[in-house]
Design a protein around this motif. Structure first.
Motif, short mmCIF file in Angstrom:
data_model
loop_
_atom_site.label_atom_id
_atom_site.label_comp_id
_atom_site.label_asym_id
_atom_site.label_seq_id
_atom_site.Cartn_x
_atom_site.Cartn_y
_atom_site.Cartn_z
N PRO A 1 0.60 -1.03 0.15
CA PRO A 1 0.26 0.31 -0.02
C PRO A 1 0.99 1.35 -0.05
O PRO A 1 0.66 2.37 -0.56
N LYS A 2 2.53 1.06 0.44
CA LYS A 2 3.03 2.32 0.47
C LYS A 2 3.80 2.85 -0.77
O LYS A 2 3.97 4.22 -1.12
N LEU A 3 3.44 2.02 -2.26
CA LEU A 3 3.95 1.97 -2.95
C LEU A 3 3.17 3.04 -3.76
O LEU A 3 2.42 3.22 -3.73
N SER A 4 3.28 3.66 -5.07
CA SER A 4 3.12 4.46 -6.20
C SER A 4 1.72 3.37 -5.83
O SER A 4 1.83 2.91 -6.43
N SER A 5 0.89 4.88 -6.72
CA SER A 5 -0.99 3.72 -7.17
C SER A 5 -0.91 4.08 -8.54
O SER A 5 -1.72 3.47 -8.71
N ALA A 6 0.82 4.11 -9.17
CA ALA A 6 0.79 4.16 -10.72
C ALA A 6 1.09 3.08 -10.75
O ALA A 6 1.89 2.31 -12.05
N ILE A 7 0.75 1.42 -10.36
CA ILE A 7 1.32 0.59 -10.19
C ILE A 7 -0.43 -0.53 -11.42
O ILE A 7 -0.59 0.08 -9.76
N VAL A 8 0.54 -1.49 -11.96
CA VAL A 8 -0.99 -2.27 -12.11
C VAL A 8 -0.24 -3.10 -11.91
O VAL A 8 0.59 -3.53 -12.09
N LEU A 9 -0.69 -4.26 -11.29
CA LEU A 9 -1.11 -5.87 -10.97
C LEU A 9 -1.67 -6.72 -11.42
O LEU A 9 -3.04 -6.37 -11.37
N THR A 10 -0.70 -7.95 -11.95
CA THR A 10 -1.25 -8.65 -13.07
C THR A 10 -1.36 -9.54 -12.46
O THR A 10 -1.16 -11.05 -12.69
N PRO A 11 -2.52 -10.58 -10.93
CA PRO A 11 -2.06 -11.73 -10.53
C PRO A 11 -3.17 -12.73 -11.24
O PRO A 11 -4.57 -12.17 -11.64
N HIS A 12 -2.74 -14.05 -11.02
CA HIS A 12 -4.12 -14.97 -11.14
C HIS A 12 -4.38 -15.10 -9.49
O HIS A 12 -4.16 -14.30 -9.17
N PRO A 13 -5.54 -16.03 -9.94
CA PRO A 13 -6.09 -16.67 -8.39
C PRO A 13 -5.33 -16.62 -7.60
O PRO A 13 -5.33 -15.87 -6.29
N ALA A 14 -4.34 -17.08 -8.22
CA ALA A 14 -3.66 -18.35 -7.10
C ALA A 14 -2.71 -17.16 -6.46
O ALA A 14 -2.33 -17.17 -4.92
N GLU A 15 -2.19 -16.12 -7.32
CA GLU A 15 -1.22 -15.40 -6.92
C GLU A 15 -2.10 -14.41 -6.29
O GLU A 15 -0.98 -14.04 -5.13
N PHE A 16 -3.10 -13.72 -6.77
CA PHE A 16 -3.57 -12.87 -5.80
C PHE A 16 -4.21 -13.59 -4.69
O PHE A 16 -3.71 -12.64 -3.06
N GLY A 17 -4.24 -14.72 -4.08
CA GLY A 17 -4.24 -15.55 -2.58
C GLY A 17 -3.39 -15.55 -1.89
O GLY A 17 -3.68 -14.96 -0.44
N ARG A 18 -2.12 -15.50 -2.43
CA ARG A 18 -0.81 -15.23 -2.18
C ARG A 18 -0.28 -14.08 -0.96
O ARG A 18 0.13 -13.45 -0.16
N LEU A 19 -1.14 -12.83 -2.50
CA LEU A 19 -0.62 -11.75 -2.00
C LEU A 19 -1.54 -10.66 -0.68
O LEU A 19 -1.40 -9.94 -0.31
N ALA A 20 -2.46 -11.58 -1.03
CA ALA A 20 -3.90 -10.93 -0.68
C ALA A 20 -3.68 -12.10 1.36
O ALA A 20 -5.16 -11.11 2.29
N ASN A 21 -3.16 -13.03 1.33
CA ASN A 21 -3.08 -13.82 1.60
C ASN A 21 -4.61 -14.69 2.69
O ASN A 21 -4.97 -14.57 3.13
N VAL A 22 -4.65 -15.19 1.26
CA VAL A 22 -6.86 -15.44 1.23
C VAL A 22 -6.50 -16.89 0.40
O VAL A 22 -5.84 -16.68 -0.28
N GLU A 23 -6.80 -17.55 1.40
CA GLU A 23 -7.80 -19.30 -0.07
C GLU A 23 -7.75 -18.69 -1.25
O GLU A 23 -8.91 -17.64 -1.38
N THR A 24 -7.24 -20.25 -2.35
CA THR A 24 -7.83 -18.94 -3.70
C THR A 24 -9.62 -19.51 -3.83
O THR A 24 -9.25 -19.04 -5.28
#
Length: 416
Positions: free
Chosen positions: A278-301
């Protein structure tokens, strides 16, 4: 255009038996609360709605994911005819759907008619541009006749590692095919020769490595210099998950002023230090697939997949980043609450490397001065339509990620 038609027949006794066995739990699998109240215990009405929702699914175009039955609600209109309401942010939202329901003895029969819409059709040569319904946020960059390579921006890509040179190639060429004026690719020293030979239209530069094919923290100064003059950057595809690479990315990203796409291993490495995001620039696009999103958000896929739209929107706001949650029905969410659902899905894109191409496309559009949300929406839409076009010409299986590269320029030109 010719409408799409679906027909289904439901056996009334079968639904009655399922209700006896499972009770309200069965009804809530396919009926909304308002539908349950309207049906009032009538098995015929239950069966009619089951058949109608199945007919709607059968009428949908090939490759477009069906909404769940609970996302489709069928209630009588003022004149008594069935009126179909589809939940927002599904693949049928905003479309007029007609259904007819009839009962005969032990059966309920339903017919669904869905008008074909241009939003699900790849534009063809010679068609008027106004006929193509584009998603909100879709915008192609201007291409002035007197433009030169500097006009269309420089994309810098940090990608690849030993065994994953293809990711670096596909990402950098995706940026080039999206229209970027210059693409610079930085790779670890020992894989430099491979990429320099393969990427003849891309400027390839070697950076120090901590082990064969692995760019680590020792490359920080060289990589920062490599980003000088960048209009956009892409970091992560195939870069590996070495601890030293994580330190490189964590120290590098805050020092880059250009908009960025973070993909693949960059996301996996960031998931090991989530508080930074959250501290990084807002001009960033994150492109995760569901498993990557789960790891990044610390939630189950599985939790991500259960509510793709809501989850993407929530974390886009939490992280203050544009999020592209990939998969059938890709969701693009912005921190300000804007959400775009891409309705196109095709198994032709289910092969390794297609995500790398997408990351490059979005980076190329960012370099041409599209804002992050517009670049993401446009990139996803072009990428999926290119997949549909390849499915049409090559088939659902056997399409390679590199096949997308030649399809993109002609597709963009037809939109223009």
């Amino acid at each position: 255009m010719t409408p799409r038609v679906g027909v289904d027949v439901a056996a009334i006794p079968r639904l009655a038996d399922a209700h006896r066995r499972f009770g309200e739990r069965f009804l809530r699998k396919f009926l909304s609360d308002r539908e349950i109240a309207y049906c009032g215990g009538s098995v015929e009405r239950w069966a009619g709605r089951w058949a109608a929702k199945e007919a709607i699914g059968k009428a949908m175009p090939t490759g477009v994911p069906r909404p769940s039955m609970r996302d489709v609600e069928i209630l009588p209109s003022d004149d008594g005819r069935p009126h179909v309401r589809v939940a927002p942010a599904t693949t049928l939202s905003g479309r007029e759907i007609d259904v007819s329901i009839a009962h005969d003895g032990h059966f309920a029969v339903a017919v669904a008619v869905i008008p074909e819409t241009p939003s699900l059709v790849v534009p063809q040569r010679g068609r008027e541009d106004s006929q193509i319904k584009r998603p909100d946020g879709f915008r192609l960059p201007e291409r002035p006749r007197d433009g030169h390579k500097g006009t269309f921006g420089t994309v810098v890509v940090l990608a690849g590692s030993q065994g994953y040179t293809g990711a670096a190639y596909l990402t950098s060429m995706g940026a080039a095919r999206a229209g970027a004026g210059i693409v610079r690719l930085m790779v670890a020293q020992s894989i430099y020769a491979i990429l320099a030979e393969k990427c003849t239209e891309v400027i390839v530069g070697p950076v120090p490595e901590v082990s064969p094919g692995v760019a680590g923290h020792s490359a920080l100064s060289a990589v920062i210099r490599g980003f000088t003059g960048a209009a956009a950057g892409v970091i992560g595809p195939g870069i590996g998950r070495d601890a030293s690479t994580r330190r490189l990315i964590e120290d590098l990203i805050p020092k880059i002023n250009a908009p960025l796409v973070l993909d693949a291993d960059a996301l996996n490495l960031m998931s090991e230090h989530r508080s930074v995001l959250p501290k990084l620039s807002s001009a960033i696009v994150l492109t995760p697939h569901p498993a990557e999103f789960g790891r990044l958000a610390n939630v189950e896929t599985s939790a991500v997949q259960k509510d793709r739209r809501g989850t993407a929107a929530r974390f886009a706001k939490t992280w203050n980043k544009v999020v592209v949650l990939k998969g059938a029905g890709t969701v693009i969410a912005a921190p300000d609450g804007r959400v775009s659902l891409n309705p196109v899905a095709t198994p032709a894109l289910a092969s390794g490397g297609t995500g790398d191409v997408l990351a490059g496309i979005i980076g190329g559009l960012l370099a041409q001065k599209l804002p992050p949300f517009e670049a993401a929406v446009t990139g996803v839409h072009l990428h999926s339509l290119a997949g549909l076009e390849l499915e049409s010409s090559l088939g659902q299986a056997g399409v390679l990620a590199s096949d997308l590269l030649l399809t993109l320029p002609t597709l963009m030109e037809r939109f223009r």
